[in-house]
Design an enzyme around this catalytic site. Structure first.
Site, PDB file in Angstrom:
ATOM      1  N   ARG A 181      13.736  10.980  -8.741  1.00  0.00           N
ATOM      2  CA  ARG A 181      14.157  12.475  -8.688  1.00  0.00           C
ATOM      3  C   ARG A 181      14.926  12.677 -10.334  1.00  0.00           C
ATOM      4  NH1 ARG A 181      18.251  15.195  -9.096  1.00  0.00           N
ATOM      5  NH2 ARG A 181      20.092  13.523  -8.657  1.00  0.00           N
ATOM      6  N   ALA A 182      14.745  13.264 -10.635  1.00  0.00           N
ATOM      7  CA  ALA A 182      15.182  13.439 -12.909  1.00  0.00           C
ATOM      8  C   ALA A 182      15.869  15.074 -11.894  1.00  0.00           C
ATOM      9  CB  ALA A 182      14.614  13.378 -13.142  1.00  0.00           C
ATOM     10  N   SER A 183      16.966  15.194 -12.481  1.00  0.00           N
ATOM     11  CA  SER A 183      17.803  16.501 -12.962  1.00  0.00           C
ATOM     12  C   SER A 183      17.182  17.489 -13.403  1.00  0.00           C
ATOM     13  CB  SER A 183      19.243  16.853 -12.969  1.00  0.00           C
ATOM     14  OG  SER A 183      19.712  15.701 -12.099  1.00  0.00           O
ATOM     15  N   THR A 184      16.502  17.458 -14.897  1.00  0.00           N
ATOM     16  CA  THR A 184      16.578  18.267 -14.988  1.00  0.00           C
ATOM     17  C   THR A 184      14.699  17.324 -15.964  1.00  0.00           C
ATOM     18  OG1 THR A 184      16.577  16.757 -17.287  1.00  0.00           O
ATOM     19  CG2 THR A 184      17.817  18.415 -16.486  1.00  0.00           C
ATOM     20  N   GLN A 224      13.979  14.933 -17.937  1.00  0.00           N
ATOM     21  CA  GLN A 224      14.503  12.931 -17.916  1.00  0.00           C
ATOM     22  C   GLN A 224      13.119  12.734 -16.984  1.00  0.00           C
ATOM     23  OE1 GLN A 224      17.544  13.911 -15.201  1.00  0.00           O
ATOM     24  NE2 GLN A 224      18.415  13.293 -16.712  1.00  0.00           N
TER      25      GLN A 224
END
Length: 184
Positions: free
Chosen positions: A8-11, A14
């Site tokens: 998972r990446a936040s944005t 990324q």
């Protein structure tokens, strides 16, 4: 007994490639990735999908605990779901293995720190916004509704809130708020 990887990446700017490579090296049979905030489970369809597929003896693998959850409550809920299903959680970069007492204890400590980091970031952001407002630099988000257009549609075309909302592609409640606030 399958090993499922979760990245998972936040944005959107990324990248999850490094996480996916680490999960492949760790022997994951399936890897699911998404770009979404870790502060809540809402909107994280890939995580939900993985949690549905887990069976007794399976492993959910992440690179770091903060990739799974940034809230101790969400983390504990996920671990509880895994335990009920007879699955375990492991991390490639941290000594996490919920099959062991030490792994569970370390998991809880890391979860607390992940949530603490999120809260610190939020506090710094709010301090920055307060400073910008004090300097007159911060004005908030730009209006997404043109008050003059709402007024024109209401007065000249005699449209109701529903018709205005449909025409402008906004919610009816936004039209009502604008009318009640006298912005239009």
């Amino acid at each position: 007994m399958a090993i499922y990887g979760y990245a998972r990446a936040s944005t959107t700017d990324q990248d999850v490639t490094i996480q996916e490579q680490a999960l492949l090296r760790a022997g994951c049979d399936v890897i699911r990735s998404e770009k979404a905030s870790g502060t809540t489970r809402a909107g994280r369809s890939e995580l939900s999908l993985l949690l549905q597929f887990l069976h007794p003896g399976d492993t959910l693998m992440v690179t770091r605990i903060d990739r799974l959850a940034r809230s101790i409550r969400d983390l504990q809920d996920i671990v509880h779901e895994l335990r009920v299903k007879g699955a375990v959680l492991k991390a490639t970069e941290q000594p996490i293995d919920t099959a062991t007492a030490a792994g569970k204890a370390f998991l809880d400590m890391l979860g607390v720190f992940a949530e603490f980091e999120t809260n610190l970031r939020r506090e710094r952001q709010m301090e920055g916004i307060a400073q910008a407002k004090a300097k007159g630099v911060y004005k908030g988000r730009k209006r997404s509704i043109d008050p003059a257009e709402v007024r024109r549609l209401k007065e000249q075309e005699r449209l109701g809130a529903t018709a205005i909302a449909e025409r402008l592609g906004i919610g009816r409640a936004s039209v009502y708020r604008a009318l009640a606030a006298g912005d239009v």
